[in-house]
Write an enzyme that holds these catalytic residues in place. Structure first.
Site, short mmCIF file in Angstrom:
data_model
loop_
_atom_site.label_atom_id
_atom_site.label_comp_id
_atom_site.label_asym_id
_atom_site.label_seq_id
_atom_site.Cartn_x
_atom_site.Cartn_y
_atom_site.Cartn_z
N PHE A 104 17.66 18.90 -9.34
CA PHE A 104 18.11 17.66 -8.73
C PHE A 104 19.27 17.12 -9.56
CE2 PHE A 104 15.83 14.62 -5.72
CZ PHE A 104 15.41 15.61 -4.87
N ARG A 130 19.55 5.10 -10.37
CA ARG A 130 18.33 5.89 -10.46
C ARG A 130 18.62 7.37 -10.23
NH1 ARG A 130 14.53 8.05 -6.67
NH2 ARG A 130 15.65 7.15 -4.90
N HIS A 163 22.95 6.46 -1.34
CA HIS A 163 22.68 7.91 -1.40
C HIS A 163 23.86 8.63 -0.78
CE1 HIS A 163 20.76 11.76 -0.96
NE2 HIS A 163 19.69 11.33 -1.59
N HIS A 171 20.23 3.02 -0.16
CA HIS A 171 19.03 3.83 -0.35
C HIS A 171 17.98 3.20 -1.27
CE1 HIS A 171 16.64 7.44 -0.45
NE2 HIS A 171 16.84 7.64 -1.73
N ARG A 208 23.94 10.40 -8.47
CA ARG A 208 24.21 9.94 -7.10
C ARG A 208 25.41 9.00 -6.99
NH1 ARG A 208 18.06 9.12 -4.87
NH2 ARG A 208 17.73 11.36 -4.67
N GLN A 219 21.56 1.46 -5.03
CA GLN A 219 21.99 2.87 -4.90
C GLN A 219 22.38 3.23 -3.48
OE1 GLN A 219 19.18 6.50 -5.50
NE2 GLN A 219 20.60 6.48 -7.20
N GLU A 235 9.05 0.00 -6.42
CA GLU A 235 10.47 -0.29 -6.18
C GLU A 235 10.77 -1.78 -6.24
OE1 GLU A 235 12.24 2.05 -3.05
OE2 GLU A 235 14.05 0.81 -3.06
N SER A 291 11.86 7.97 -8.78
CA SER A 291 11.19 6.80 -8.25
C SER A 291 9.73 7.08 -7.93
CB SER A 291 11.88 6.27 -7.00
OG SER A 291 11.12 5.21 -6.50
N LEU A 292 9.45 8.24 -7.33
CA LEU A 292 8.04 8.59 -7.11
C LEU A 292 7.32 8.59 -8.45
CD1 LEU A 292 8.25 11.39 -4.38
CD2 LEU A 292 7.49 9.03 -4.09
N LEU A 333 18.15 10.05 5.94
CA LEU A 333 18.38 10.74 4.67
C LEU A 333 18.35 12.26 4.81
CD1 LEU A 333 18.55 10.37 1.54
CD2 LEU A 333 16.11 10.82 1.54
N ALA A 387 0.82 -1.21 0.00
CA ALA A 387 0.00 0.00 0.00
C ALA A 387 0.86 1.26 0.00
CB ALA A 387 -0.94 -0.01 1.20
N THR A 435 17.81 14.93 2.03
CA THR A 435 17.42 14.89 0.61
C THR A 435 18.42 15.59 -0.31
OG1 THR A 435 15.79 15.64 -1.01
CG2 THR A 435 15.93 16.94 0.99
N GLU A 436 18.49 15.05 -1.53
CA GLU A 436 19.29 15.69 -2.58
C GLU A 436 18.79 17.11 -2.83
OE1 GLU A 436 20.37 12.98 -5.74
OE2 GLU A 436 19.64 14.45 -7.18
C1 LIG Z 1 13.98 8.18 3.02
C2 LIG Z 1 13.61 8.06 1.57
C3 LIG Z 1 13.40 9.19 0.80
C4 LIG Z 1 13.07 9.10 -0.55
N1 LIG Z 1 12.87 10.24 -1.28
C5 LIG Z 1 12.50 10.14 -2.58
C6 LIG Z 1 12.22 11.30 -3.34
O1 LIG Z 1 12.26 12.42 -2.85
N2 LIG Z 1 11.87 11.15 -4.63
C7 LIG Z 1 11.77 9.94 -5.24
O2 LIG Z 1 11.45 9.87 -6.41
N3 LIG Z 1 12.02 8.82 -4.52
C8 LIG Z 1 12.38 8.89 -3.22
N4 LIG Z 1 12.63 7.75 -2.50
C9 LIG Z 1 12.32 6.46 -3.12
C10 LIG Z 1 10.82 6.23 -3.15
O3 LIG Z 1 10.22 6.86 -2.05
C11 LIG Z 1 10.48 4.75 -3.09
O4 LIG Z 1 11.20 4.06 -4.08
C12 LIG Z 1 8.99 4.54 -3.34
O5 LIG Z 1 8.21 5.36 -2.49
C13 LIG Z 1 8.60 3.08 -3.16
O6 LIG Z 1 7.21 2.97 -3.28
P1 LIG Z 1 6.50 1.57 -3.39
O7 LIG Z 1 5.06 1.81 -3.56
O8 LIG Z 1 7.20 0.73 -4.39
O9 LIG Z 1 6.79 0.85 -1.99
P2 LIG Z 1 6.65 1.33 -0.47
O10 LIG Z 1 6.18 2.71 -0.31
O11 LIG Z 1 7.93 0.93 0.18
O12 LIG Z 1 5.48 0.40 0.07
C14 LIG Z 1 5.61 -1.00 0.19
C15 LIG Z 1 4.30 -1.57 0.68
O13 LIG Z 1 4.36 -2.99 0.66
C16 LIG Z 1 3.83 -3.52 1.85
N5 LIG Z 1 4.44 -4.83 2.05
C17 LIG Z 1 5.74 -5.19 1.88
N6 LIG Z 1 5.90 -6.49 2.15
C18 LIG Z 1 4.69 -6.98 2.48
C19 LIG Z 1 4.20 -8.26 2.87
N7 LIG Z 1 5.00 -9.33 2.95
N8 LIG Z 1 2.89 -8.39 3.16
C20 LIG Z 1 2.05 -7.32 3.10
N9 LIG Z 1 2.47 -6.08 2.74
C21 LIG Z 1 3.76 -5.93 2.43
C22 LIG Z 1 4.18 -2.48 2.90
O14 LIG Z 1 3.33 -2.60 4.01
C23 LIG Z 1 3.94 -1.20 2.12
O15 LIG Z 1 2.57 -0.87 2.16
C24 LIG Z 1 12.96 7.82 -1.15
C25 LIG Z 1 13.16 6.69 -0.39
C26 LIG Z 1 13.51 6.80 0.95
C27 LIG Z 1 13.78 5.53 1.71
#
Ligand SMILES: Cc1cc2nc3c(=O)[nH]c(=O)nc-3n(C[C@H](O)[C@H](O)[C@H](O)COP(=O)(O)OP(=O)(O)OC[C@H]3O[C@@H](n4cnc5c(N)ncnc54)[C@H](O)[C@@H]3O)c2cc1C
Length: 597
Positions: free
Chosen positions: A129, A408, A252, A363, A296, A250, A397, A413-414, A262, A25, A264-265
């Site tokens: 960035f 990346r 950071h 990261h 990066r 990666q 991710e 990534s967002l 973190l 989620a 941020t960049e």
């Molecule tokens: C500190 C930080 C700052 C960042 N800043 C940026 C930024 O400024 N710009 C940018 O582009 N990217 C940024 N990134 C990267 C980016 O935020 C992430 O790559 C991205 O948000 C990942 O989103 P996602 O939906 O793939 O997974 P996530 O947001 O990690 O969500 C994973 C979901 O999977 C669920 N899940 C996992 N395993 C299980 C399981 N076994 N059973 C049930 N549920 C499970 C979790 O509960 C969660 O809901 C940042 C990352 C970090 C760590």
């Protein structure tokens, strides 16, 4: 929960049916679920934490889109920067698709309620960035849309609220263990359990989307949350699906030294810069043009070299400093309030007054579950590099689509999670029009997967602990698979990770403990991390070149002739490779060039 695998009483197992199941989620999962719920499909979203605690909430700096609000820009330049930033390993069809879709993704978010920072003229603010250029490698561009330095927070909360409105069905604090797969290789849902009481639920679905995020917990020092344990990647590997490009992880450049949080960049985007122990602006030496806004991987290597060569800061000369105080308190408070608070809370340092000690920190997982640009999980079949796995999708991710290639770019990534979360959902909508009915799942298939939920309460001599093995694994990856790598260090790493994976067989979870279910979750997470670690270290050991974040001191050049290809690692076949998709959708391909900033 019973310990006796032979006595699984099917009537005691809850079974639920949905058109589509989404595991995860974060931004990726919630963007997909929203699209599906709005198409009037029944959607289940399973998350091991409450949805708004997913790691997306921690994203600070922002999201890229060529809106041209601050500097001239267009999607084609964005595409070039992404191909170059990924060191020519990214698939150019996916990259074109993502960069073209970016402005729409931002406007959609705005309409969902994301309060983007604004310019005085009312348009969305955009910050510079790393790796962003105008005109294919010219002047610095400003392409990152942000809500101050809390962009992910704003996005995730808006998406969650939209999903509540659209009536998405949430299974909060449920842990997904394994996929349900029939004999023909079709994925038909997953087995999950309620972390609070251990109750198992079999979720049957016509399609399943993995959106479980990254695997930053592989390393000792990381910006990632404790929940980022590569669960979807582990599930995929156990279902016979290889992981792609896992050697590209990666680091950071600006994690708080020794702790990993973190910075941020965006801090450098607003004008911050790095200084070494001699007070020099170190990036002038490594990236004369882009300086602190080089890619990066380039900045992380520069910091590691400065420290290694004795030009670090502090009593142990083990970090460098990020200077922001010259920006003035007003700018810091307006554009970077979150990181200011982080520094005050965790370091007792106000960046408006003093520099921040920083060092590269694990990261982002560039690799993951291989998909095409429709989010379909693809595997090599006979002579074809990729065929879709029926019913299975991945986005975010945990997936490798691959838009980030070997490295990346910040802010991409967002964008990736939103664009491909939506694209996967659109493909699912089409698939469901042709696959209207649930398939009958054999009781034996369900029993087999449900039995395995008990695997850690029963297995082995039980003389290994989850916490002990996890600590060793993180230390091993930090020492053997970090910013710089070579054959000897990696070989030792391969041996150590293999041994740790063997020792995993002797892990036993104490089923008398009142924290039994959380202990069990930690065991599954460790098992998933082990799978990711094996894929990462084997792929890194095999890749004899330097590309993007994979930097070999014994093979310092990029080798396009032998290595411009994606790695695939599976339990069944070990390492395999497939070609990079170098043909974009509508424009000419960007051929590999030396990568300078
Ligand atoms: C500190 C930080 C700052 C960042 N800043 C940026 C930024 O400024 N710009 C940018 O582009 N990217 C940024 N990134 C990267 C980016 O935020 C992430 O790559 C991205 O948000 C990942 O989103 P996602 O939906 O793939 O997974 P996530 O947001 O990690 O969500 C994973 C979901 O999977 C669920 N899940 C996992 N395993 C299980 C399981 N076994 N059973 C049930 N549920 C499970 C979790 O509960 C969660 O809901 C940042 C990352 C970090 C760590």
């Amino acid at each position: 929960m019973s310990n006796d695998t032979n006595s699984i009483d099917m009537s005691s197992i809850e079974r639920r049916q949905f058109d589509t199941l989404i595991i995860g989620a974060g931004g990726g999962g919630l963007r997909a679920s929203l699209q599906l719920a709005e198409a009037d499909l029944s959607v289940a979203v399973v998350s091991k934490v409450f949805p708004t605690r997913s790691h997306t909430v921690a994203a600070q700096g922002g999201m890229n889109a060529a809106l041209a609000n601050v500097s001239p820009d267009n999607w084609h330049w964005h595409m070039f920067d992404t191909v170059k930033g990924g060191d020519y390993l990214g698939d150019q069809d996916s990259i074109e698709y993502m960069c073209r879709a970016a402005p729409k993704a931002v406007y959609e978010l705005e309409h969902f309620g994301v309060p983007f920072s604004r310019l005085d003229n009312g348009k969305i603010y955009q910050r510079a960035f790393g790796g962003q250029s105008q005109n294919f490698g010219g002047d610095q561009a400003a392409r990152t849309c942000a809500a101050a330095d809390r962009t992910g927070h704003a996005i995730l909360h808006s998406l969650y609220q939209q999903n509540i409105r659209a009536k998405t069905h949430f299974f909060d604090e449920y842990f997904a263990v394994d996929l349900l797969k029939d004999d023909e290789g079709r994925v038909l849902g997953a087995v999950v359990f309620n972390i609070q009481d251990g109750q198992i639920t079999v979720i049957e679905a016509k399609t399943t989307l993995l959106a479980t995020g990254g695997a930053g917990q592989l390393f000792k020092t990381t910006t990632n949350a404790l929940i980022n344990t590569g669960d979807g990647m582990g599930m995929a590997m156990r279902a016979g699906i290889p992981l792609q490009d896992m050697e590209f992880f990666q680091f950071h450049p600006t994690g708080i030294a020794g702790r990993g949080m973190l910075i941020t960049e965006g801090a450098r985007g607003e004008g911050g810069y790095l200084v070494n122990g001699d007070g020099e602006r170190l990036m002038e030496r490594y990236a004369p043009k882009a300086k602190d806004l080089a890619s990066r991987d380039v900045v992380s290597r520069a910091i590691a070299i400065e420290v290694r060569e004795g030009r670090g800061c502090g009593p142990n000369k083990d970090h460098v400093m990020l200077k922001l105080d010259h920006l003035g308190e007003a700018v810091i408070q307006k554009r970077l309030p979150g990181i200011r608070q982080t520094c005050i809370t965790f370091l007792g340092i106000d960046p408006a007054e003093a520099p921040i000690p920083v060092f590269p920190t694990a990261h982002y997982t560039m690799g993951g579950i291989p998909t095409n640009r429709y989010g379909q999980v693809v595997v090599p079949v006979k002579d074809t590099p990729e065929e879709p796995v029926a019913g299975l999708y991945a986005a975010g991710e945990c997936a490798c689509v691959s838009v980030h290639g070997g490295n990346r770019l910040g802010g991409n990534s967002l964008l990736d999670i939103l664009v491909f979360g939506r694209a996967a959902a659109n493909h699912i909508i089409g698939y469901l029009k042709e696959n209207k009915y649930h398939r009958v799942i054999d009781d034996e298939v369900i029993k087999k997967v449900v039995e395995k939920v008990n695997r850690f309460d029963q297995q082995g001599s039980g003389d290994e602990t989850v916490a002990g093995l996890r600590k060793e694994l993180k230390q091993t990856m930090e020492e053997h698979c970090s910013v710089f790598r070579n054959k000897e260090i990696l070989k030792q790493g391969v041996d150590k990770v293999e041994q740790l994976a063997q020792r995993m067989k002797n892990v036993k979870v104490d089923d008398q403990s009142f924290t039994f279910n959380t202990a069990r979750v930690e065991a599954f997470e460790l098992e998933n991390l082990m799978a990711c670690a094996l894929a990462t270290i084997h792929s890194a050991y095999a890749r004899e070149e330097s590309r993007g974040a994979h930097s070999r001191t014994d093979f310092i050049e990029r080798d396009d002739k032998s290595w411009m290809r994606h790695s695939l690692y599976s339990f069944e076949n070990g390492l395999d490779y497939k070609p990079v998709r170098t043909r974009p959708l509508s424009v000419e391909s960007f051929p590999p060039k030396p990568r300078v900033y």
